[in-house]
Design a protein around this motif. Structure first.
Motif, mmCIF file in Angstrom:
data_model
loop_
_atom_site.group_PDB
_atom_site.id
_atom_site.type_symbol
_atom_site.label_atom_id
_atom_site.label_comp_id
_atom_site.label_asym_id
_atom_site.label_seq_id
_atom_site.Cartn_x
_atom_site.Cartn_y
_atom_site.Cartn_z
ATOM 1 N N GLU A 95 9.125 1.177 3.154
ATOM 2 C CA GLU A 95 7.476 1.344 2.755
ATOM 3 C C GLU A 95 7.116 2.273 2.518
ATOM 4 O O GLU A 95 5.403 2.001 1.986
ATOM 5 C CB GLU A 95 7.174 -0.282 3.938
ATOM 6 C CG GLU A 95 7.141 0.931 5.137
ATOM 7 C CD GLU A 95 7.702 0.562 5.891
ATOM 8 O OE1 GLU A 95 7.616 0.736 7.288
ATOM 9 O OE2 GLU A 95 8.427 0.822 5.416
ATOM 10 N N HIS A 96 7.136 4.246 3.149
ATOM 11 C CA HIS A 96 6.097 4.908 2.888
ATOM 12 C C HIS A 96 6.700 5.245 2.312
ATOM 13 O O HIS A 96 5.711 6.385 1.326
ATOM 14 C CB HIS A 96 6.018 5.325 4.531
ATOM 15 C CG HIS A 96 5.855 4.657 5.657
ATOM 16 N ND1 HIS A 96 4.164 4.680 5.531
ATOM 17 C CD2 HIS A 96 6.182 4.199 6.175
ATOM 18 C CE1 HIS A 96 4.364 4.204 7.173
ATOM 19 N NE2 HIS A 96 5.333 3.317 7.240
ATOM 20 N N LEU A 97 8.176 5.686 1.100
ATOM 21 C CA LEU A 97 8.680 5.828 0.040
ATOM 22 C C LEU A 97 8.477 5.651 -1.494
ATOM 23 O O LEU A 97 8.450 4.883 -1.721
ATOM 24 C CB LEU A 97 10.366 6.240 0.257
ATOM 25 C CG LEU A 97 9.898 6.958 1.624
ATOM 26 C CD1 LEU A 97 11.867 6.623 2.648
ATOM 27 C CD2 LEU A 97 9.667 8.277 2.771
ATOM 28 N N PRO A 98 7.477 6.680 -2.681
ATOM 29 C CA PRO A 98 7.198 6.149 -3.064
ATOM 30 C C PRO A 98 8.701 5.561 -4.197
ATOM 31 O O PRO A 98 9.116 4.827 -5.109
ATOM 32 C CB PRO A 98 7.038 7.529 -4.266
ATOM 33 C CG PRO A 98 5.782 7.791 -2.873
ATOM 34 C CD PRO A 98 6.465 7.087 -1.727
ATOM 35 N N ASP A 99 9.632 6.594 -3.536
ATOM 36 C CA ASP A 99 11.220 6.803 -4.696
ATOM 37 C C ASP A 99 12.170 6.267 -3.396
ATOM 38 O O ASP A 99 13.456 6.826 -3.226
ATOM 39 C CB ASP A 99 11.485 8.352 -5.157
ATOM 40 C CG ASP A 99 12.852 8.041 -5.579
ATOM 41 O OD1 ASP A 99 13.392 6.929 -6.276
ATOM 42 O OD2 ASP A 99 13.561 9.108 -5.179
ATOM 43 N N TYR A 100 11.962 4.494 -2.395
ATOM 44 C CA TYR A 100 12.807 4.260 -1.978
ATOM 45 C C TYR A 100 14.657 4.189 -2.258
ATOM 46 O O TYR A 100 15.483 4.538 -1.353
ATOM 47 C CB TYR A 100 12.118 3.092 -1.232
ATOM 48 C CG TYR A 100 12.537 1.703 -1.940
ATOM 49 C CD1 TYR A 100 13.890 0.927 -2.063
ATOM 50 C CD2 TYR A 100 12.388 1.289 -3.301
ATOM 51 C CE1 TYR A 100 14.048 0.271 -3.039
ATOM 52 C CE2 TYR A 100 12.020 0.332 -4.363
ATOM 53 C CZ TYR A 100 13.124 -0.440 -3.554
ATOM 54 O OH TYR A 100 13.364 -1.567 -4.628
ATOM 55 N N GLU A 101 14.365 3.831 -3.549
ATOM 56 C CA GLU A 101 16.177 3.524 -3.373
ATOM 57 C C GLU A 101 16.585 5.319 -3.214
ATOM 58 O O GLU A 101 17.349 4.865 -3.087
ATOM 59 C CB GLU A 101 15.788 2.946 -4.306
ATOM 60 C CG GLU A 101 15.220 1.971 -5.374
ATOM 61 C CD GLU A 101 16.113 1.306 -6.338
ATOM 62 O OE1 GLU A 101 17.528 1.183 -6.275
ATOM 63 O OE2 GLU A 101 15.849 -0.111 -6.722
ATOM 64 N N SER A 102 16.047 6.107 -3.460
ATOM 65 C CA SER A 102 16.813 7.514 -3.868
ATOM 66 C C SER A 102 16.844 7.860 -2.222
ATOM 67 O O SER A 102 18.105 7.733 -1.636
ATOM 68 C CB SER A 102 15.862 8.735 -3.670
ATOM 69 O OG SER A 102 15.680 8.908 -5.369
ATOM 70 N N VAL A 140 -4.198 4.669 3.478
ATOM 71 C CA VAL A 140 -4.420 6.024 4.056
ATOM 72 C C VAL A 140 -3.345 6.861 3.790
ATOM 73 O O VAL A 140 -2.151 6.419 3.164
ATOM 74 C CB VAL A 140 -4.154 5.605 5.817
ATOM 75 C CG1 VAL A 140 -5.786 5.324 6.231
ATOM 76 C CG2 VAL A 140 -3.484 5.543 6.550
ATOM 77 N N GLU A 141 -3.958 7.981 4.039
ATOM 78 C CA GLU A 141 -2.367 8.614 3.769
ATOM 79 C C GLU A 141 -1.723 9.224 4.441
ATOM 80 O O GLU A 141 -1.281 8.683 6.151
ATOM 81 C CB GLU A 141 -2.892 10.709 4.120
ATOM 82 C CG GLU A 141 -1.838 11.370 3.681
ATOM 83 C CD GLU A 141 -2.229 12.708 3.935
ATOM 84 O OE1 GLU A 141 -1.782 14.396 2.993
ATOM 85 O OE2 GLU A 141 -3.103 13.468 4.438
ATOM 86 N N GLY A 142 0.188 8.793 3.936
ATOM 87 C CA GLY A 142 1.450 8.391 4.145
ATOM 88 C C GLY A 142 1.242 7.003 4.647
ATOM 89 O O GLY A 142 2.121 6.415 5.779
ATOM 90 N N GLY A 143 0.788 6.138 4.258
ATOM 91 C CA GLY A 143 0.451 4.632 4.613
ATOM 92 C C GLY A 143 1.173 3.546 3.680
ATOM 93 O O GLY A 143 2.702 5.008 3.010
ATOM 94 N N HIS A 144 1.710 2.158 3.566
ATOM 95 C CA HIS A 144 2.501 1.899 3.212
ATOM 96 C C HIS A 144 2.343 1.791 1.381
ATOM 97 O O HIS A 144 1.019 1.589 1.292
ATOM 98 C CB HIS A 144 2.258 0.130 3.636
ATOM 99 C CG HIS A 144 3.134 0.159 5.031
ATOM 100 N ND1 HIS A 144 2.866 -0.625 5.578
ATOM 101 C CD2 HIS A 144 3.095 1.250 6.041
ATOM 102 C CE1 HIS A 144 3.020 -0.592 6.974
ATOM 103 N NE2 HIS A 144 3.649 0.583 7.006
ATOM 104 N N VAL A 145 2.965 2.137 0.515
ATOM 105 C CA VAL A 145 3.279 2.207 -0.639
ATOM 106 C C VAL A 145 3.231 0.942 -1.829
ATOM 107 O O VAL A 145 3.567 0.807 -2.561
ATOM 108 C CB VAL A 145 4.023 3.319 -1.673
ATOM 109 C CG1 VAL A 145 2.946 4.736 -0.532
ATOM 110 C CG2 VAL A 145 5.046 3.731 -1.220
ATOM 111 N N ARG A 146 4.509 0.432 -1.316
ATOM 112 C CA ARG A 146 4.698 -1.221 -1.385
ATOM 113 C C ARG A 146 4.448 -2.026 -0.502
ATOM 114 O O ARG A 146 4.810 -2.081 0.632
ATOM 115 C CB ARG A 146 6.266 -1.260 -1.918
ATOM 116 C CG ARG A 146 7.346 -0.993 -1.300
ATOM 117 C CD ARG A 146 8.658 -1.028 -1.970
ATOM 118 N NE ARG A 146 8.079 -0.305 -3.048
ATOM 119 C CZ ARG A 146 8.328 1.509 -3.317
ATOM 120 N NH1 ARG A 146 8.434 2.142 -2.033
ATOM 121 N NH2 ARG A 146 8.359 2.146 -4.732
#
Length: 240
Positions: A95-102, A140-146
């Motif tokens: 949930e923290h990663l913009p490119d979670y599929e990679s 927040v920095e490093g927070g949940h992106v999705r």
């Protein structure tokens, strides 16, 4: 406080276990107390790794002969050979990663054929309440992106050759804590948490340290409705 239920995994003496995004080592420590060959914990945060090492040396090392290694590394570029691990864990990371599929591609790459992937993310319902109560919670920095739809996550993993073998919800008692924290986010960040939040925080600390059976049974009963995390267990199709 483990999110992964190691009783749902079949661990044998020859297995190598990897925890990606190990934080302060809770799942590394738990795996090291099982009958496995080696455990590796990887995290970007050096402070997390230092805390994990200290706790391992003080509390876990005297109880086990299992070799444990802590490494700094990126979930998008895992520093391991293809198929290096029989069990791969990744909890509350995607949930923290913009490119979670990679990241899932990398988890797939280092998992041995016939191996197990255990992955968890915040559950959609409780997470939506947190986002509605506080922008800062996820901004927040490093927070949940999705916010993950759990079927979307399951499909993303299964597209890579995994088969779901089990799932459950976890940490129901933590959902109200995060709702209170989000409700009073500004006050908590200023070091002025209101009494209900302070009291709930002390309750959770007590629960983690003492693990009282009635509270554990209560949380288990509430997990299907309020569990903050959804946990999946997959098997990588192919002969081990």
């Amino acid at each position: 406080m483990e999110t992964i239920d190691f009783d749902r995994l079949t661990l044998t003496p020859g297995m190598r276990v990897l925890d990606v995004g190990c934080g302060e080592g809770r799942h590394v420590h738990a795996a090291a107390l099982e009958n496995v060959a080696e455990v590796v914990g990887l995290d970007l945060g050096r402070n997390n790794l230092e805390a994990a090492r200290e706790d391992y040396e003080e509390y876990i090392a005297p109880e086990t002969d299992v070799p444990v290694t802590f490494l700094s590394g990126d979930a998008l570029r895992l520093p391991f050979a293809d198929g290096a691990f029989d069990v791969v864990c990744c909890t509350e990371v995607l949930e923290h990663l913009p490119d979670y599929e990679s990241a899932i591609d990398e988890l797939r790459r280092v998992c041995a054929p016939g191996g197990t992937l255990a992955v968890s993310v915040p559950r959609e319902g409780p997470e939506r309440v947190c986002w509605a109560l506080s922008d800062e919670y996820h901004a927040v920095e490093g927070g949940h992106v999705r916010i993950f739809d759990r079927e979307e996550l399951r499909a993303a993993v299964e597209r890579r050759g995994f088969r779901r073998v089990d799932s459950h919800f976890a940490h129901a008692l933590h959902s109200p804590y995060w709702w209170l924290k989000c409700l009073w986010w500004d006050r908590d960040e200023r070091g002025e948490p209101p009494l209900p939040l302070r009291a709930y925080d002390r309750f959770l600390e007590w629960d983690v340290l003492e693990s009282p059976r009635p509270v554990r049974l209560l949380e288990r009963a509430l997990d299907p409705a309020l569990g903050k995390s959804v946990v999946y267990y997959f098997e990588l199709e192919g002969q081990a």
